[in-house]
Motif scaffolding. Structure first.
Motif, PDB file in Angstrom:
ATOM      1  N   LEU A 130       0.854  -1.182   0.000  1.00 36.84           N
ATOM      2  CA  LEU A 130       0.000   0.000   0.000  1.00 36.84           C
ATOM      3  C   LEU A 130       0.888   1.229   0.000  1.00 36.84           C
ATOM      4  O   LEU A 130       1.966   1.225   0.595  1.00 36.84           O
ATOM      5  CB  LEU A 130      -0.883   0.050   1.252  1.00 36.84           C
ATOM      6  CG  LEU A 130      -1.990  -0.971   1.378  1.00 36.84           C
ATOM      7  CD1 LEU A 130      -2.690  -0.814   2.724  1.00 36.84           C
ATOM      8  CD2 LEU A 130      -2.985  -0.833   0.246  1.00 36.84           C
ATOM      9  N   ILE A 131       0.404   2.268  -0.663  1.00 41.07           N
ATOM     10  CA  ILE A 131       1.096   3.555  -0.618  1.00 41.07           C
ATOM     11  C   ILE A 131       0.138   4.607  -0.075  1.00 41.07           C
ATOM     12  O   ILE A 131      -1.080   4.401  -0.056  1.00 41.07           O
ATOM     13  CB  ILE A 131       1.629   3.984  -2.001  1.00 41.07           C
ATOM     14  CG1 ILE A 131       0.472   4.296  -2.965  1.00 41.07           C
ATOM     15  CG2 ILE A 131       2.586   2.936  -2.572  1.00 41.07           C
ATOM     16  CD1 ILE A 131       0.891   5.043  -4.215  1.00 41.07           C
ATOM     17  N   SER A 132       0.703   5.705   0.357  1.00 44.34           N
ATOM     18  CA  SER A 132      -0.059   6.920   0.643  1.00 44.34           C
ATOM     19  C   SER A 132       0.649   8.062  -0.059  1.00 44.34           C
ATOM     20  O   SER A 132       1.874   8.172   0.010  1.00 44.34           O
ATOM     21  CB  SER A 132      -0.145   7.193   2.147  1.00 44.34           C
ATOM     22  OG  SER A 132      -1.029   6.294   2.759  1.00 44.34           O
ATOM     23  N   LEU A 133      -0.122   8.865  -0.762  1.00 44.46           N
ATOM     24  CA  LEU A 133       0.395  10.024  -1.480  1.00 44.46           C
ATOM     25  C   LEU A 133      -0.002  11.253  -0.685  1.00 44.46           C
ATOM     26  O   LEU A 133      -1.193  11.529  -0.520  1.00 44.46           O
ATOM     27  CB  LEU A 133      -0.166  10.063  -2.892  1.00 44.46           C
ATOM     28  CG  LEU A 133       0.251   8.863  -3.747  1.00 44.46           C
ATOM     29  CD1 LEU A 133      -0.646   8.720  -4.956  1.00 44.46           C
ATOM     30  CD2 LEU A 133       1.713   8.991  -4.152  1.00 44.46           C
ATOM     31  N   ILE A 134       0.991  11.983  -0.196  1.00 36.31           N
ATOM     32  CA  ILE A 134       0.740  13.054   0.757  1.00 36.31           C
ATOM     33  C   ILE A 134       1.362  14.347   0.255  1.00 36.31           C
ATOM     34  O   ILE A 134       2.545  14.379  -0.120  1.00 36.31           O
ATOM     35  CB  ILE A 134       1.310  12.679   2.144  1.00 36.31           C
ATOM     36  CG1 ILE A 134       0.648  11.381   2.632  1.00 36.31           C
ATOM     37  CG2 ILE A 134       1.109  13.809   3.143  1.00 36.31           C
ATOM     38  CD1 ILE A 134       1.258  10.794   3.883  1.00 36.31           C
ATOM     39  N   HIS A 135       0.564  15.409   0.269  1.00 37.30           N
ATOM     40  CA  HIS A 135       1.077  16.733  -0.087  1.00 37.30           C
ATOM     41  C   HIS A 135       2.260  17.035   0.833  1.00 37.30           C
ATOM     42  O   HIS A 135       2.161  16.831   2.046  1.00 37.30           O
ATOM     43  CB  HIS A 135      -0.041  17.766   0.083  1.00 37.30           C
ATOM     44  CG  HIS A 135       0.306  19.117  -0.425  1.00 37.30           C
ATOM     45  ND1 HIS A 135       1.188  19.954   0.223  1.00 37.30           N
ATOM     46  CD2 HIS A 135      -0.103  19.788  -1.523  1.00 37.30           C
ATOM     47  CE1 HIS A 135       1.298  21.077  -0.444  1.00 37.30           C
ATOM     48  NE2 HIS A 135       0.528  21.000  -1.516  1.00 37.30           N
ATOM     49  N   PRO A 136       3.372  17.524   0.288  1.00 36.16           N
ATOM     50  CA  PRO A 136       4.567  17.744   1.106  1.00 36.16           C
ATOM     51  C   PRO A 136       4.347  18.661   2.323  1.00 36.16           C
ATOM     52  O   PRO A 136       5.080  18.541   3.310  1.00 36.16           O
ATOM     53  CB  PRO A 136       5.567  18.372   0.125  1.00 36.16           C
ATOM     54  CG  PRO A 136       5.120  17.877  -1.212  1.00 36.16           C
ATOM     55  CD  PRO A 136       3.625  17.775  -1.136  1.00 36.16           C
ATOM     56  N   GLN A 137       3.361  19.534   2.283  1.00 33.80           N
ATOM     57  CA  GLN A 137       3.111  20.434   3.419  1.00 33.80           C
ATOM     58  C   GLN A 137       2.092  19.865   4.419  1.00 33.80           C
ATOM     59  O   GLN A 137       1.836  20.481   5.445  1.00 33.80           O
ATOM     60  CB  GLN A 137       2.640  21.797   2.918  1.00 33.80           C
ATOM     61  CG  GLN A 137       3.695  22.522   2.115  1.00 33.80           C
ATOM     62  CD  GLN A 137       3.163  23.817   1.515  1.00 33.80           C
ATOM     63  OE1 GLN A 137       1.975  24.086   1.499  1.00 33.80           O
ATOM     64  NE2 GLN A 137       4.086  24.618   0.999  1.00 33.80           N
ATOM     65  N   ASN A 138       1.533  18.703   4.124  1.00 34.97           N
ATOM     66  CA  ASN A 138       0.521  18.114   4.995  1.00 34.97           C
ATOM     67  C   ASN A 138       1.214  17.295   6.092  1.00 34.97           C
ATOM     68  O   ASN A 138       1.301  16.076   6.030  1.00 34.97           O
ATOM     69  CB  ASN A 138      -0.448  17.250   4.183  1.00 34.97           C
ATOM     70  CG  ASN A 138      -1.627  16.784   5.000  1.00 34.97           C
ATOM     71  OD1 ASN A 138      -1.619  16.822   6.225  1.00 34.97           O
ATOM     72  ND2 ASN A 138      -2.649  16.317   4.303  1.00 34.97           N
TER      73      ASN A 138
END
Length: 173
Positions: A130-138
């Protein structure tokens, strides 16, 4: 009307399939600019309806999608958590994401829901990664991913914006 399918339960939460009756609660979540700041901004009711219909279709197509997160103690809808299929650099990945109403931030619900969803994905659905894609500022979501045991792999382009890709395999879960 039949009861929605329950995906999993944690100590405090129930993750279940969305139903068309969840539209108003989901639309309220998607109207909050702080909640949607890192996930593409506020959505209209019609945009939310289309997203909800897509999730309902994905249950049939993939056996998973985003799920409604419900407080077990009150039955209150507090957010969404679950999977989507994302194309990252030519590879099909299963992405675990979470979004919660602002009134429920800082109480550990995102970590609890995502951990339950992750266990379901590995143990029941049989996914290996599984991956999670996260905004760098989040930073809040970054901390959730780290608490889940996910490891930063690299920055990728996702929906024409940079995203930090965190990942976990079923072997390390």
């Amino acid at each position: 009307m039949a009861s929605p399918i329950i995906v999993c339960e944690t100590d405090r939460l129930r993750l279940r399939h969305f139903t068309p009756q969840d539209l108003d609660s989901l639309a309220a979540l998607h109207r909050d600019p702080e909640v949607t700041r890192f996930i593409g901004g506020i959505k209209t009711v019609e945009q939310t309806r289309q997203r909800l219909l897509g999730w309902l279709e994905a249950y049939e197509r993939y056996g998973f999608s985003k799920w409604a997160v419900i407080l077990r103690s009150t039955g209150e809808f507090i957010g969404r958590c679950g999977l989507s299929v994302e194309q990252i650099e030519g590879t099909s990945e299963r992405e675990l994401g979470w979004t919660f109403a602002r009134a429920h931030w800082g109480q550990g619900y995102a970590t609890e829901a995502a951990a339950g969803a992750m266990q379901h994905c590995f143990r029941v659905l049989g996914h290996n990664r599984l991956i999670s894609l996260i905004h760098p500022q989040n930073l809040a979501s970054t901390r959730v991913a780290q608490r889940l045991g996910m490891k930063y792999e690299r920055q990728v382009q996702w929906h024409d914006a940079p995203a930090d890709l965190y990942a976990m395999s079923s072997k390390s879960a």
